[in-house]
Design a protein around this motif. Structure first.
Motif, PDB file in Angstrom:
ATOM      1  N   LYS A 129     -18.224  -2.410   7.436  1.00  6.37           N
ATOM      2  CA  LYS A 129     -17.254  -1.871   6.479  1.00  6.37           C
ATOM      3  C   LYS A 129     -16.354  -0.823   7.124  1.00  6.37           C
ATOM      4  O   LYS A 129     -15.177  -0.696   6.767  1.00  6.37           O
ATOM      5  CB  LYS A 129     -17.973  -1.262   5.274  1.00  6.37           C
ATOM      6  CG  LYS A 129     -18.419  -2.265   4.220  1.00  6.37           C
ATOM      7  CD  LYS A 129     -19.000  -1.568   3.008  1.00  6.37           C
ATOM      8  CE  LYS A 129     -17.962  -0.754   2.273  1.00  6.37           C
ATOM      9  NZ  LYS A 129     -18.508  -0.127   1.045  1.00  6.37           N
ATOM     10  N   THR A 130     -16.890  -0.071   8.090  1.00  4.08           N
ATOM     11  CA  THR A 130     -16.064   0.938   8.760  1.00  4.08           C
ATOM     12  C   THR A 130     -14.956   0.295   9.593  1.00  4.08           C
ATOM     13  O   THR A 130     -13.968   0.959   9.925  1.00  4.08           O
ATOM     14  CB  THR A 130     -16.924   1.838   9.677  1.00  4.08           C
ATOM     15  OG1 THR A 130     -17.500   1.037  10.717  1.00  4.08           O
ATOM     16  CG2 THR A 130     -18.037   2.516   8.890  1.00  4.08           C
ATOM     17  N   LEU A 131     -15.120  -0.993   9.915  1.00  6.72           N
ATOM     18  CA  LEU A 131     -14.084  -1.677  10.688  1.00  6.72           C
ATOM     19  C   LEU A 131     -12.834  -1.955   9.870  1.00  6.72           C
ATOM     20  O   LEU A 131     -11.797  -2.334  10.435  1.00  6.72           O
ATOM     21  CB  LEU A 131     -14.631  -2.995  11.253  1.00  6.72           C
ATOM     22  CG  LEU A 131     -15.710  -2.899  12.326  1.00  6.72           C
ATOM     23  CD1 LEU A 131     -16.118  -4.293  12.786  1.00  6.72           C
ATOM     24  CD2 LEU A 131     -15.210  -2.073  13.505  1.00  6.72           C
ATOM     25  N   THR A 132     -12.921  -1.792   8.540  1.00  5.03           N
ATOM     26  CA  THR A 132     -11.751  -2.042   7.703  1.00  5.03           C
ATOM     27  C   THR A 132     -10.571  -1.181   8.144  1.00  5.03           C
ATOM     28  O   THR A 132      -9.434  -1.653   8.199  1.00  5.03           O
ATOM     29  CB  THR A 132     -12.082  -1.764   6.222  1.00  5.03           C
ATOM     30  OG1 THR A 132     -13.190  -2.570   5.816  1.00  5.03           O
ATOM     31  CG2 THR A 132     -10.885  -2.082   5.330  1.00  5.03           C
ATOM     32  N   THR A 133     -10.841   0.085   8.469  1.00  2.00           N
ATOM     33  CA  THR A 133      -9.748   0.987   8.865  1.00  2.00           C
ATOM     34  C   THR A 133      -9.031   0.496  10.123  1.00  2.00           C
ATOM     35  O   THR A 133      -7.796   0.356  10.111  1.00  2.00           O
ATOM     36  CB  THR A 133     -10.282   2.413   9.069  1.00  2.00           C
ATOM     37  OG1 THR A 133     -10.895   2.866   7.854  1.00  2.00           O
ATOM     38  CG2 THR A 133      -9.157   3.363   9.439  1.00  2.00           C
ATOM     39  N   SER A 270      -1.046   5.127   1.040  1.00  2.00           N
ATOM     40  CA  SER A 270      -1.137   3.964   1.928  1.00  2.00           C
ATOM     41  C   SER A 270      -2.564   3.445   1.919  1.00  2.00           C
ATOM     42  O   SER A 270      -3.488   4.115   1.446  1.00  2.00           O
ATOM     43  CB  SER A 270      -0.733   4.338   3.359  1.00  2.00           C
ATOM     44  OG  SER A 270      -1.694   5.221   3.933  1.00  2.00           O
ATOM     45  N   ALA A 271      -2.742   2.243   2.474  1.00  2.00           N
ATOM     46  CA  ALA A 271      -4.083   1.662   2.566  1.00  2.00           C
ATOM     47  C   ALA A 271      -4.974   2.493   3.475  1.00  2.00           C
ATOM     48  O   ALA A 271      -6.179   2.641   3.222  1.00  2.00           O
ATOM     49  CB  ALA A 271      -3.995   0.224   3.077  1.00  2.00           C
ATOM     50  N   ASN A 275      -8.502   4.386   2.632  1.00  2.00           N
ATOM     51  CA  ASN A 275      -9.721   4.215   3.425  1.00  2.00           C
ATOM     52  C   ASN A 275     -10.323   5.543   3.815  1.00  2.00           C
ATOM     53  O   ASN A 275     -11.550   5.727   3.747  1.00  2.00           O
ATOM     54  CB  ASN A 275      -9.407   3.392   4.677  1.00  2.00           C
ATOM     55  CG  ASN A 275      -9.705   1.927   4.504  1.00  2.00           C
ATOM     56  OD1 ASN A 275     -10.704   1.426   5.013  1.00  2.00           O
ATOM     57  ND2 ASN A 275      -8.846   1.236   3.777  1.00  2.00           N
ATOM     58  N   VAL A 276      -9.480   6.471   4.235  1.00  2.00           N
ATOM     59  CA  VAL A 276      -9.969   7.812   4.588  1.00  2.00           C
ATOM     60  C   VAL A 276     -10.637   8.452   3.377  1.00  2.00           C
ATOM     61  O   VAL A 276     -11.713   9.060   3.494  1.00  2.00           O
ATOM     62  CB  VAL A 276      -8.811   8.691   5.104  1.00  2.00           C
ATOM     63  CG1 VAL A 276      -9.255  10.149   5.252  1.00  2.00           C
ATOM     64  CG2 VAL A 276      -8.307   8.162   6.445  1.00  2.00           C
TER      65      VAL A 276
END
Length: 358
Positions: A129-133, A270-271, A275-276
């Protein structure tokens, strides 16, 4: 061609509760502080829905996760219909294929994330899931020609390393589960990007886009996904207790505000910023487990939370800092320290990898 319509007169709009509901949502949509209010509502409701969902799945042992997601979007669709009736926004008819693309991306990431949890450990699921960023950064660079300052990228590295330290535990997976999880990350990334780009490309605000996306997503889940992955007959024959029904109703209410606030946050920022903020919510949940539920304090998680918070503070500071020659020069000088901190964090990761008991 775009047409406009309304649902005026379908529901009464003069009651006190409706006026209060209308006041909250008007503030979300129209005021200068709407972004901060959206972030606050998303924080509270996201944490709330996590804990109530745990009650639904673990206490009441409700096994139908995708059906619950469909109920969430049915509730969201009803909520948006009420918002339209309260004249919080004017319905803007959007080309169906545009809505379908967004809805399919959402449904795919829901399905693939559920499958990922079946084939991979929770730790590996959280790591992916952290790879989404970074995937969002790559997609925006490749398809939309959007680049980020190196200082921003440095702060994002801090956040991702911190999240990895703070939340990832066991890493068990197989090839099929890994492929499913990676495709899910890509679908999640496109969904979040399109949530922002479609608002701009279609000249539609968050309310107008979600008004159509919610029911289309609900229909796809109900008739295209649930019959394949869950048995509708078992769901109909399930023993529904009063407590379970009440808990599901609470999650549906939370889901409405979560879905709406996601569209508002991404539309106004923003996306990547969303995420942040998602990583910030995760740190709050980890801290809550330590302070409220008496979970044992693990040094690796404490260090991970601190790294994440430092990265979030730096990202927020850099995004809000006005662009002036003096500020730009300060930011450029600070890049050296960002690199130093990231190198230190990498050494910490290696240290905890050598001694995972810490």
């Amino acid at each position: 061609m775009e047409n406009k319509g309304s649902t005026e007169g379908i529901l009464p709009t003069h009651s006190g509760s409706q006026s209060y509901f209308r006041g909250i949502l008007s503030t979300l949509r129209e005021t200068p502080t709407s972004t901060y209010l959206s972030l606050g509502i998303n924080l509270v409701c996201s944490i709330g829905i996590i804990f109530v969902n745990k009650l639904v799945f673990f206490h009441y042992k409700f096994p139908y996760g995708i059906s619950l997601t469909a109920l969430h979007f049915i509730t969201t669709a009803i909520g948006m219909f009420i918002c339209a009736n309260l004249k919080l926004f004017e319905i803007k008819w959007i080309h169906f294929m545009s809505v379908l693309k967004l809805s399919l991306a959402f449904c795919l990431f829901v399905v693939l994330n559920n499958l990922s949890l079946q084939y991979n450990s929770v730790g590996f699921y959280q790591l992916l899931k952290t790879l989404t960023t970074p995937v969002i950064i790559l997609i925006q660079w490749w398809y939309y020609n959007i680049t980020f300052k190196r200082e921003i990228l440095g702060s994002l590295v801090m956040i991702l390393v911190g999240v990895g330290l703070g939340s990832v535990t066991d890493l068990q997976f197989n090839l099929f589960g890994c492929v499913i999880a990676l495709i899910g990350v890509v679908c999640t990334s496109f969904y979040q990007i399109w949530t922002g780009t479609m608002q701009k490309d279609l000249n539609a605000d968050s309310f107008q886009l979600l008004f159509f996306q919610a029911p289309v997503s609900a229909v796809i889940l109900l008739f295209g996904v649930i019959p394949i992955l869950e048995r509708p007959v078992d769901l109909l024959n399930y023993e529904w207790s009063q407590g379970l029904v009440l808990s599901i109703a609470v999650t549906c209410l939370f889901a409405f505000f979560v879905n709406l606030s996601i569209f508002l946050i991404i539309g106004k920022t923003s996306a990547i910023t969303y995420n942040v903020f998602g990583h910030f919510k995760l740190t709050i949940i980890i801290i809550g487990h330590f302070t409220l539920f008496g979970s044992p304090v693990v040094m690796k998680q404490v260090v991970g939370v601190l790294f994440t918070l430092v990265g979030i503070f730096l990202y927020t500071y850099l995004k809000l800092l006005p662009s002036t020659p003096k500020n730009d020069e300060f930011v450029e000088r600070s890049f050296v320290w960002i690199v130093v901190v990231n190198i230190f964090m990498i050494f910490c990761v290696l240290w905890f990898s050598v001694d995972p008991q810490l």
